[in-house]
Design an enzyme around this catalytic site. Structure first.
Site, PDB file in Angstrom:
ATOM      1  N   GLY A  12       0.795  -1.206   0.000  1.00  0.00           N
ATOM      2  CA  GLY A  12       0.000   0.000   0.000  1.00  0.00           C
ATOM      3  C   GLY A  12       0.831   1.261   0.000  1.00  0.00           C
ATOM      4  O   GLY A  12       0.294   2.363   0.123  1.00  0.00           O
ATOM      5  N   ASP A  13       2.152   1.105  -0.130  1.00  0.00           N
ATOM      6  CA  ASP A  13       3.051   2.258  -0.202  1.00  0.00           C
ATOM      7  C   ASP A  13       3.999   2.035  -1.367  1.00  0.00           C
ATOM      8  O   ASP A  13       3.780   1.146  -2.186  1.00  0.00           O
ATOM      9  CB  ASP A  13       3.813   2.418   1.122  1.00  0.00           C
ATOM     10  CG  ASP A  13       4.185   3.869   1.416  1.00  0.00           C
ATOM     11  OD1 ASP A  13       4.453   4.618   0.447  1.00  0.00           O
ATOM     12  OD2 ASP A  13       4.220   4.253   2.596  1.00  0.00           O
ATOM     13  N   ASP A  14       5.061   2.841  -1.451  1.00  0.00           N
ATOM     14  CA  ASP A  14       6.003   2.666  -2.548  1.00  0.00           C
ATOM     15  C   ASP A  14       6.645   1.278  -2.497  1.00  0.00           C
ATOM     16  O   ASP A  14       7.068   0.824  -1.436  1.00  0.00           O
ATOM     17  CB  ASP A  14       7.113   3.721  -2.471  1.00  0.00           C
ATOM     18  CG  ASP A  14       6.580   5.143  -2.525  1.00  0.00           C
ATOM     19  OD1 ASP A  14       5.544   5.365  -3.176  1.00  0.00           O
ATOM     20  OD2 ASP A  14       7.208   6.024  -1.915  1.00  0.00           O
TER      21      ASP A  14
END
Length: 209
Positions: free
Chosen positions: A18-20
């Protein structure tokens, strides 16, 4: 303070997050450009045969904490599926430092929000930073990229004070979105829809497609 790293090889990985998927950093404002009297870079980073899914964030993100410099990052033969941004570079006034000698080669992009986002208008600073510290963004190459984007193929947003230079697109065919270019110099060959002003410098909002 984000730390730096060098001589890094990342290969044959599958990341869903859900992030980089990969975030490359090297110091936050004065904690980067004042450390030991100069920046300590993240450099010589290679990413090969990498698979990424990140619906809201980036596949490969450089910055926004990059004041110690990020140099010689090379991504090739990788796949980015359902990402907010496939290739993202973030910096801004007050950062200082440089991002240079970056390449993305023979990669595929599917269902990206933005395939390429190079933006030098990113904010967020610690107390005591120098608002006149001007970052450098140059020598970023994208070669042999294929795929589609939902919102924008490329947003290339440099600084009037120091435009981005050496921004190269070669044989890039990403469909489904528009291009926006401002304060950036570079070239585009065999790249449908790219900003025509790149070769002589895109100013302000000029060159948007």
């Amino acid at each position: 303070m984000p730390l730096c790293c060098w001589q890094v090889i990342i290969h044959d990985c599958h990341v869903s997050t859900g992030d980089d998927c990969i975030a490359i950093k090297s110091g936050w404002d004065m904690y980067g450009y004042r450390y030991m009297g100069h920046g300590v870079p993240s450099s010589n980073i290679s990413v090969t045969n990498f698979y990424c899914e990140s619906p809201t964030s980036a596949g490969i993100c450089i910055g926004s904490e990059m004041s110690g410099n990020v140099t010689d990052v090379h991504v090739k033969d990788s796949t980015f599926v359902n990402t907010g941004y496939a290739f993202r570079i973030k910096t801004g006034m007050g950062r200082g430092g440089a991002v240079e000698r970056v390449s993305y080669t023979n990669c595929s992009v599917s269902r990206a929000g933005y395939a390429f986002m190079y933006a030098e208008n990113y904010g967020g600073h610690p107390k005591g930073y120098d608002p006149t510290a001007t970052p450098t963004l140059k020598d970023v190459r994208a070669v042999g990229i294929r795929g589609d984007a939902n919102n924008s193929v490329a947003q290339l947003l440099g600084l009037a004070r120091r435009p981005a230079t050496g921004i190269v697109f070669e044989d890039v065919d990403v469909t489904g979105g528009r291009w926006q270019c401002a304060e950036v110099f570079g070239t585009a060959s065999s790249t449908p829809g790219s900003c025509e002003c790149l070769s002589h410098g895109c100013k302000g909002g000029a060159g948007s497609q």
